[in-house]
Design an enzyme around this catalytic site. Structure first.
Site, PDB file in Angstrom:
ATOM      1  N   SER A 106      -8.541 -39.881 -23.750  1.00 22.79           N
ATOM      2  CA  SER A 106      -8.801 -39.429 -22.622  1.00 22.79           C
ATOM      3  C   SER A 106      -7.604 -38.350 -22.006  1.00 22.79           C
ATOM      4  O   SER A 106      -6.602 -38.936 -22.133  1.00 22.79           O
ATOM      5  CB  SER A 106      -9.112 -40.104 -21.367  1.00 22.79           C
ATOM      6  OG  SER A 106      -9.144 -39.676 -20.268  1.00 22.79           O
ATOM      7  N   TYR A 128      -9.879 -32.772 -19.878  1.00 22.32           N
ATOM      8  CA  TYR A 128     -10.207 -32.362 -18.862  1.00 22.32           C
ATOM      9  C   TYR A 128      -9.483 -30.959 -18.465  1.00 22.32           C
ATOM     10  O   TYR A 128      -8.259 -31.110 -17.997  1.00 22.32           O
ATOM     11  CB  TYR A 128     -10.057 -33.392 -17.462  1.00 22.32           C
ATOM     12  CG  TYR A 128     -10.822 -34.750 -17.631  1.00 22.32           C
ATOM     13  CD1 TYR A 128     -12.290 -34.553 -17.495  1.00 22.32           C
ATOM     14  CD2 TYR A 128     -10.336 -35.947 -17.433  1.00 22.32           C
ATOM     15  CE1 TYR A 128     -13.034 -35.503 -17.287  1.00 22.32           C
ATOM     16  CE2 TYR A 128     -11.267 -37.100 -17.291  1.00 22.32           C
ATOM     17  CZ  TYR A 128     -12.662 -36.882 -17.255  1.00 22.32           C
ATOM     18  OH  TYR A 128     -13.324 -37.984 -17.157  1.00 22.32           O
ATOM     19  N   THR A 154     -14.755 -32.094 -21.475  1.00 22.57           N
ATOM     20  CA  THR A 154     -15.611 -32.870 -20.640  1.00 22.57           C
ATOM     21  C   THR A 154     -16.190 -32.225 -19.444  1.00 22.57           C
ATOM     22  O   THR A 154     -15.130 -31.689 -18.655  1.00 22.57           O
ATOM     23  CB  THR A 154     -15.012 -34.411 -20.121  1.00 22.57           C
ATOM     24  OG1 THR A 154     -15.135 -35.030 -21.305  1.00 22.57           O
ATOM     25  CG2 THR A 154     -16.086 -34.915 -19.213  1.00 22.57           C
ATOM     26  N   LYS A 239     -18.825 -32.060 -23.888  1.00 24.38           N
ATOM     27  CA  LYS A 239     -19.365 -33.370 -23.513  1.00 24.38           C
ATOM     28  C   LYS A 239     -19.908 -33.516 -21.932  1.00 24.38           C
ATOM     29  O   LYS A 239     -19.070 -33.090 -21.043  1.00 24.38           O
ATOM     30  CB  LYS A 239     -18.236 -34.631 -23.547  1.00 24.38           C
ATOM     31  CG  LYS A 239     -18.519 -35.923 -22.989  1.00 24.38           C
ATOM     32  CD  LYS A 239     -17.235 -36.922 -23.500  1.00 24.38           C
ATOM     33  CE  LYS A 239     -17.676 -38.372 -22.800  1.00 24.38           C
ATOM     34  NZ  LYS A 239     -17.553 -38.608 -21.303  1.00 24.38           N
ATOM     35  N   HIS A 263     -21.971 -39.692 -18.419  1.00 18.39           N
ATOM     36  CA  HIS A 263     -20.691 -40.238 -18.223  1.00 18.39           C
ATOM     37  C   HIS A 263     -20.981 -41.824 -17.678  1.00 18.39           C
ATOM     38  O   HIS A 263     -20.474 -42.222 -16.649  1.00 18.39           O
ATOM     39  CB  HIS A 263     -20.077 -39.584 -17.041  1.00 18.39           C
ATOM     40  CG  HIS A 263     -18.526 -39.434 -16.748  1.00 18.39           C
ATOM     41  ND1 HIS A 263     -18.078 -38.456 -17.327  1.00 18.39           N
ATOM     42  CD2 HIS A 263     -17.783 -40.462 -16.661  1.00 18.39           C
ATOM     43  CE1 HIS A 263     -16.521 -38.642 -17.300  1.00 18.39           C
ATOM     44  NE2 HIS A 263     -16.471 -39.881 -16.646  1.00 18.39           N
TER      45      HIS A 263
END
Ligand code: FNR
Length: 367
Positions: A106, A128, A154, A239, A263
């Site tokens: 992440s 992100y 994402t 995603k 999610h």
């Protein structure tokens, strides 16, 4: 032990705020529940007398976007693992390496890209995409240098969902700065700070405010993937896709794969269960892009069902995070081995010796 057993032990043992952070979903948590009940509406139709029960005959391996995996699973990107265990991302990456499966790191990790890259085997970086392209590009460059094999953008979280469990515990881990190691270690991010964050509480608070201002990019559109394509030659995965038109648009714009995901029900309460969205997306883009899946995988049969419905691989979420919180490295390893052994058994007992034999004919029509 089952995935539900891991959750139960975690609830008993973990700090309540840490448990709430992992277990919580959006609003009334109906989509999180639907992610599970969607699996209850699918049934497998096993085949016999095919020799697949011989462990020596089985090969679970797969290549996804050039990444070779011992089984079609990667750990899902989960932010702020420090809440569960110090160095959580590094520990989890090491465990997946031992088992030959993949890890998706992440952006909101509490370890840096470089630390995880040094510990991981096959890994992808989850982006992100911040509201600053220079910073986005820096993350991608760092991930590439550290050995990531794909960039996973994402798109369902430009802002966090309404998550009552986090809010009730006044916890919001991001606001405490625990998930911003990647930002704090980034030269572009640091260039935006008036004072280095190491210089005390006020400086850290100011850094967190800069982070908040940059976290979500509300202007992102499918066409922006063309820019990402210029920045990197790595495969691009998008995603958080549920609508077939979104899948079509991002694949038209250059995505090599999509992850059908809600999610884990943490964003839109009442949204479609991810498994229910999967077949339409496979039908829409499956001939041009790989389709991956997450949200609700808890058993080997769940994995097999998602693969039979057209997923190339799955991302595994909460259960191994509970394992991390309960027992660190051993806990992650145990949680992952449970899934892999269950999947291996399910493959054999349904008559599938390898993943090429897993297809839609494995799904029964039940009225
Ligand atoms: C997530 N998820 C997530 N996704 C992502 O792209 N970046 C992130 O930083 C996070 N962080 C995160 C934290 C926690 C605590 C959870 C539970 C989830 C979503 C994750 O990658 C995946 O989509 C879901 O976990 C899948 O749902 P299940 O199977 O875990 O219920």
């Amino acid at each position: 032990m089952t995935a539900a057993g891991l959750a139960h032990r975690a609830e008993e043992l973990l700090d309540p705020a840490a448990y709430a952070y992992v277990a919580g979903s959006a609003s009334a948590e109906r989509t999180a529940a639907a992610n599970r009940s969607a699996f209850d509406r699918q049934r497998l139709l096993p085949r016999m007398l095919r020799g697949a029960t011989d462990p020596a005959a089985r090969d679970l391996s797969v290549e996804v976007l050039g990444t070779r995996l011992a089984a079609p699973v990667l750990t899902a990107p989960i932010g702020v693992l420090e809440l569960l265990h110090k160095g959580g991302e590094v520990i989890a990456a090491a465990a997946t390496k031992e088992l030959g499966i993949g890890t998706v790191l992440s952006t909101a990790a509490s370890s840096t890209i470089e630390e995880v890259g040094a510990a991981a085997g096959e890994w992808w970086f989850q982006l992100y995409w911040p509201a600053d392209d220079e910073l986005a590009r820096s993350f991608v460059r760092r991930a590439e240098r550290a050995g990531a094999k794909a960039i996973v953008v994402t798109v369902d979280t430009p802002t966090l969902g309404w998550r009552p469990r986090d809010l009730e515990l006044a916890h919001l881990p991001f606001l405490h700065g625990k998930g911003i190691a990647n930002y704090l270690s980034d030269p572009v991010f640091r260039s935006k700070l008036a004072t280095p964050p190491e210089e005390g509480e006020d400086a850290m608070r100011a850094a967190i405010l800069v982070w908040i201002s940059l976290f979500g990019n509300h202007s992102l559109r499918p066409a922006d993937l063309a820019r990402l394509r210029e920045w990197t030659e790595l495969p691009i995965v998008v995603k958080g896709i549920l609508h077939p038109d979104d899948a079509r648009q991002v694949v038209d714009a250059g995505a090599d794969a999509v992850v059908v995901s809600n999610h884990g029900g943490r964003q839109v309460d009442g949204a479609i269960a991810a498994l229910d969205a999967l077949p339409t997306i496979v039908a829409t883009v499956g001939d041009r892009a790989d389709v991956l899946f997450d949200s609700g995988i808890r058993t080997g049969s769940d994995m097999l069902t998602a693969l039979a419905l057209g997923a190339k691989a799955v991302l595994y979420g909460r259960p191994w995070v509970y394992g991390l919180g309960i027992a660190g490295h051993a806990g992650v390893r145990h949680a992952l081995r449970l899934l892999l052994a269950d999947f291996d058994t399910a493959m054999g007992l349904t008559g599938c010796a390898n993943l090429a034999e897993v297809d839609r004919s494995l799904i029964a029509t039940v009225r």
